[in-house]
Write a protein that holds these residues in place. Structure first.
Motif, PDB file in Angstrom:
ATOM      1  N   LEU A   2      47.108  31.161  24.633  1.00  0.00           N
ATOM      2  CA  LEU A   2      48.331  30.455  24.228  1.00  0.00           C
ATOM      3  C   LEU A   2      48.912  31.047  22.952  1.00  0.00           C
ATOM      4  O   LEU A   2      50.093  30.882  22.671  1.00  0.00           O
ATOM      5  N   GLY A   3      48.054  31.743  22.173  1.00  0.00           N
ATOM      6  CA  GLY A   3      48.489  32.256  20.885  1.00  0.00           C
ATOM      7  C   GLY A   3      48.490  31.159  19.847  1.00  0.00           C
ATOM      8  O   GLY A   3      47.873  30.106  20.013  1.00  0.00           O
ATOM      9  N   ASN A   4      49.210  31.388  18.761  1.00  0.00           N
ATOM     10  CA  ASN A   4      49.381  30.349  17.741  1.00  0.00           C
ATOM     11  C   ASN A   4      50.855  30.310  17.344  1.00  0.00           C
ATOM     12  O   ASN A   4      51.649  31.176  17.751  1.00  0.00           O
ATOM     13  N   SER A   5      51.218  29.324  16.550  1.00  0.00           N
ATOM     14  CA  SER A   5      52.640  29.137  16.222  1.00  0.00           C
ATOM     15  C   SER A   5      53.215  30.353  15.494  1.00  0.00           C
ATOM     16  O   SER A   5      54.391  30.694  15.664  1.00  0.00           O
ATOM     17  N   LYS A   6      52.388  31.035  14.704  1.00  0.00           N
ATOM     18  CA  LYS A   6      52.868  32.198  13.954  1.00  0.00           C
ATOM     19  C   LYS A   6      53.151  33.378  14.873  1.00  0.00           C
ATOM     20  O   LYS A   6      54.228  33.987  14.810  1.00  0.00           O
ATOM     21  N   THR A   7      52.193  33.720  15.744  1.00  0.00           N
ATOM     22  CA  THR A   7      52.394  34.881  16.624  1.00  0.00           C
ATOM     23  C   THR A   7      53.519  34.624  17.624  1.00  0.00           C
ATOM     24  O   THR A   7      54.407  35.456  17.802  1.00  0.00           O
ATOM     25  N   VAL A   8      53.484  33.463  18.271  1.00  0.00           N
ATOM     26  CA  VAL A   8      54.496  33.163  19.291  1.00  0.00           C
ATOM     27  C   VAL A   8      55.876  33.014  18.659  1.00  0.00           C
ATOM     28  O   VAL A   8      56.881  33.464  19.218  1.00  0.00           O
ATOM     29  N   GLY A   9      55.922  32.415  17.485  1.00  0.00           N
ATOM     30  CA  GLY A   9      57.205  32.236  16.805  1.00  0.00           C
ATOM     31  C   GLY A   9      57.894  33.539  16.458  1.00  0.00           C
ATOM     32  O   GLY A   9      59.125  33.590  16.333  1.00  0.00           O
ATOM     33  N   ALA A  10      57.112  34.620  16.320  1.00  0.00           N
ATOM     34  CA  ALA A  10      57.686  35.911  15.932  1.00  0.00           C
ATOM     35  C   ALA A  10      58.217  36.726  17.121  1.00  0.00           C
ATOM     36  O   ALA A  10      58.933  37.708  16.924  1.00  0.00           O
ATOM     37  N   PHE A  11      57.893  36.323  18.332  1.00  0.00           N
ATOM     38  CA  PHE A  11      58.314  37.105  19.494  1.00  0.00           C
ATOM     39  C   PHE A  11      59.803  36.931  19.778  1.00  0.00           C
ATOM     40  O   PHE A  11      60.330  35.817  19.738  1.00  0.00           O
ATOM     41  N   THR A  12      60.478  38.039  20.080  1.00  0.00           N
ATOM     42  CA  THR A  12      61.875  38.003  20.511  1.00  0.00           C
ATOM     43  C   THR A  12      61.940  38.246  22.013  1.00  0.00           C
ATOM     44  O   THR A  12      60.968  38.711  22.623  1.00  0.00           O
ATOM     45  N   ALA A  13      63.087  37.948  22.606  1.00  0.00           N
ATOM     46  CA  ALA A  13      63.266  38.170  24.043  1.00  0.00           C
ATOM     47  C   ALA A  13      63.065  39.644  24.387  1.00  0.00           C
ATOM     48  O   ALA A  13      62.464  39.981  25.419  1.00  0.00           O
ATOM     49  N   GLU A  14      63.534  40.526  23.519  1.00  0.00           N
ATOM     50  CA  GLU A  14      63.392  41.969  23.766  1.00  0.00           C
ATOM     51  C   GLU A  14      61.925  42.395  23.726  1.00  0.00           C
ATOM     52  O   GLU A  14      61.473  43.177  24.587  1.00  0.00           O
ATOM     53  N   MET A  15      61.166  41.894  22.762  1.00  0.00           N
ATOM     54  CA  MET A  15      59.753  42.226  22.653  1.00  0.00           C
ATOM     55  C   MET A  15      58.992  41.774  23.896  1.00  0.00           C
ATOM     56  O   MET A  15      58.166  42.513  24.455  1.00  0.00           O
ATOM     57  N   VAL A  16      59.273  40.566  24.325  1.00  0.00           N
ATOM     58  CA  VAL A  16      58.570  40.003  25.471  1.00  0.00           C
ATOM     59  C   VAL A  16      58.970  40.714  26.762  1.00  0.00           C
ATOM     60  O   VAL A  16      58.138  40.985  27.632  1.00  0.00           O
ATOM     61  N   SER A  17      60.252  41.051  26.889  1.00  0.00           N
ATOM     62  CA  SER A  17      60.723  41.806  28.054  1.00  0.00           C
ATOM     63  C   SER A  17      60.050  43.175  28.128  1.00  0.00           C
ATOM     64  O   SER A  17      59.618  43.612  29.205  1.00  0.00           O
ATOM     65  N   ASN A  18      59.955  43.845  26.997  1.00  0.00           N
ATOM     66  CA  ASN A  18      59.284  45.153  26.963  1.00  0.00           C
ATOM     67  C   ASN A  18      57.827  45.036  27.363  1.00  0.00           C
ATOM     68  O   ASN A  18      57.297  45.880  28.105  1.00  0.00           O
ATOM     69  N   TYR A  19      57.158  43.997  26.883  1.00  0.00           N
ATOM     70  CA  TYR A  19      55.750  43.787  27.248  1.00  0.00           C
ATOM     71  C   TYR A  19      55.630  43.583  28.752  1.00  0.00           C
ATOM     72  O   TYR A  19      54.761  44.175  29.407  1.00  0.00           O
TER      73      TYR A  19
END
Length: 427
Positions: free
Chosen positions: A177-194
Motif C-alpha cells: 500500500l505504501g505510506n502517505s509520503k511515498t504515495v503522496g509524491a506520485f504524479t500521474a506521469e510517474m505512475v503511467s511510466n511505471y
C-alpha cells in the motif's frame, strides 16, 4: 424424506460436476491464459502481473497498487472517464485494480450476458489506460485514506508488524500500500511510466478467466485485444526462504483498550509436499485456541491460528485480549498440546470434511475461482487448486505431526498495546 434425499443427491452431483470441470491452460501469442469453464451466469476475468513488492524499491512503495487502481478507473485511450464510468454502470460491470506482496491484478466482473461490453472496457484498461489527471488525483487521495485506515486498525497493523519483523532489511517487508509520503509524491506521469515500462510486459503477465465461455471464443477476444502487447526480458525474483530460528519479542506501544498479540512461525510454501498436512495442523491449532481462550477461559473474542500464504509464507497464532499474561500462558499450553499430538483420527476426518465443504462453497463464486487459480499460478502452478481436495484427503496423523516438528521452530512474538503490560506478559 424424499425432499431430503433429493437435496443430498443434488449436492453430491453438484460437487461431482465441479470436481470434473478442471481449469485448462494455453498460450495466445505468448500470453499465458488459464480458463475455468463454468455454467454460472457471471464471468470473472483478471490480468495478473507477477512480482509484487519485488518490482520496486522502498522509496516507491505503493506505486504498483496505485498504478493498477488508476489503470482500472482513470479512463482509457478509447473511453473518457465519464464514458467509461457510465458504460460500467449501465451494464453492471465492476473493474478494479490493486497490488499485493506477490502480484498485482486488473479484474473485471459482470454477468455473462454483458461479457462483450465488459471485455471492451477491461481490455482497454489493460492496454490503453489514460491516467486522466483529475481522476488520478481522486484515486490517489482514496489510496492515502486507505493507508491511514490500515495504520489505525490494530489487526492490520499487527499484520504489517509481522511482515516488517519477519523480513527485516528485505524488499519483501515493503508494504504494497505504501505510506502517505511515498504515495503522496506520485504524479500521474510517474505512475503511467511505471505501468507501461515495468508492468505491461507479456512475460510478466497472465490472464485468468472463469465463466460461460469457450476456449475458442476467448482466444478470439485475446487475439483481437492484446495483439499489441510487447514481450520484454523478465527475470523472476529470487526469494530467500530462510527458516526462522530462536525467539524474540517486538513491541509497539499504542493506547487502546484491547491488546493485540501474535506469534509468527515458519510455514511451507503452497507447492510444498508438506503444505496440506501443515494446513490441517494449523487448523487444529486454531480450533483448540478458540476453545481454550474464548470458550473456556473467556480471554478473547477471536483467537486463532492461520497461514499467510505467499512466496515466503509464515504461520501465526493470534489473540486480542485485556489480559495478555494469561492469554500468553494459554497460547503456550494449546501449542504444547498440539505438539504432543493430542488430537484424534476422528478430528482429522472432521478437518478434511471442513476443507472439502469449504472448497466447494468457494467454487460457487467466479471471482473466487479466478483469485484462487491466479494466486496458485504465482505460487507454483494453477493445478494446485484442482489437486487441493485429493491432497488433503491423503493426509495422515503422522504427516501432521511431522509437519509440526519440521516447521514450527523459532518464533517472533508481536505485541501492540500497553507496553509495560505487554513486556511483563512475556517474562
Amino acid at each position: 424424506m424424499k425432499r431430503i434425499i433429493f437435496f443430498i443427491v443434488f449436492a453430491l452431483l453438484y460437487q461431482y460436476s465441479n470436481a470434473q470441470t478442471k481449469a485448462i491452460s494455453f498460450d495466445v501469442n505468448g500470453l499465458k491464459v488459464i480458463l475455468k469453464p463454468t455454467e454460472k451466469e457471471t464471468v470473472s476475468i483478471s490480468m495478473f502481473f507477477r512480482g509484487g513488492v519485488m518490482n520496486y524499491t522502498a522509496e516507491q512503495a505503493g506505486i504498483e497498487n496505485l498504478a493498477l487502481a488508476a489503470a482500472a478507473t482513470c479512463g482509457t485511450k478509447n473511453y473518457s472517464v465519464v464514458d467509461y464510468q457510465e458504460l460500467a454502470d449501465e451494464y453492471g460491470i465492476a473493474i478494479s485494480g490493486s497490488s499485493t506482496t506477490d502480484y498485482g491484478t486488473i479484474t473485471m466482473n459482470c454477468i455473462s450476458k454483458y461479457l462483450d461490453q465488459g471485455w471492451k472496457l477491461f481490455s482497454d484498461a489493460v492496454v490503453n489506460p489514460a491516467f486522466d489527471k483529475n481522476e488520478f488525483q481522486t484515486t490517489k487521495e482514496r489510496m492515502i485514506s486507505a493507508i491511514y485506515h490500515s495504520q489505525s486498525d490494530p489487526e492490520t497493523r499487527v499484520e504489517q508488524m509481522s511482515m516488517e519483523s519477519m523480513f527485516k532489511d528485505s524488499p519483501y517487508s515493503i508494504n504494497p500500500l505504501g505510506n502517505s509520503k511515498t504515495v503522496g509524491a506520485f504524479t500521474a506521469e510517474m505512475v503511467s511510466n511505471y505501468y507501461h515500462n515495468e508492468l505491461l510486459n507479456k512475460n510478466k503477465m497472465f490472464l485468468v478467466v472463469a465463466g460461460k465461455i469457450t476456449k475458442e471464443a476467448l482466444e478470439q477476444k485475446i487475439q483481437a485485444s492484446f495483439k499489441e502487447l510487447k514481450s520484454k526480458a523478465y527475470t523472476p525474483p529470487v526469494y530467500d526462504r530462510k527458516m526462522l530460528t530462536g525467539e524474540r519479542l517486538v513491541v509497539e506501544r499504542r493506547d487502546i483498550a484491547t491488546n493485540y498479540m501474535s506469534c509468527i512461525m515458519n510455514a511451507p510454501t503452497m507447492n510444498s509436499p508438506d503444505y496440506h498436512a501443515f494446513v490441517l495442523i494449523i487448523n487444529a491449532l486454531s480450533g483448540s485456541m478458540n476453545y481454550e481462550l474464548r470458550t473456556r477461559l473467556g480471554l478473547s473474542y477471536a483467537p486463532g491460528a492461520t497461514i499467510k500464504v505467499q512466496q515466503i509464507p509464515y504461520s501465526s497464532m493470534y489473540v486480542s485480549t485485556t489480559q495478555p499474561k494469561k492469554a500468553f500462558q494459554a497460547m503456550v499450553t494449546v501449542y504444547n498440546n498440539i505438539k504432543e499430538g493430542k488430537y484424534s483420527q476422528r478430528y482429522l476426518d472432521a478437518l478434511k470434511k471442513d476443507h472439502r465443504d469449504g472448497y466447494y462453497r468457494h467454487q460457487e463464486s467466479a471471482s473466487s475461482i479466478v483469485e484462487d487459480l491466479g494466486e496458485a499460478e504465482v505460487l507454483g502452478s494453477y493445478t494446485l487448486v484442482d489437486d487441493m481436495v485429493p491432497n488433503f484427503n491423503k493426509v495422515t496423523l503422522a504427516d501432521m505431526k511431522d509437519s509440526f516438528t519440521k516447521y514450527l521452530k523459532g518464533a517472533i512474538w508481536v505485541y501492540l498495546g500497553d507496553e509495560q503490560v505487554g513486556k511483563a506478559a512475556f517474562q
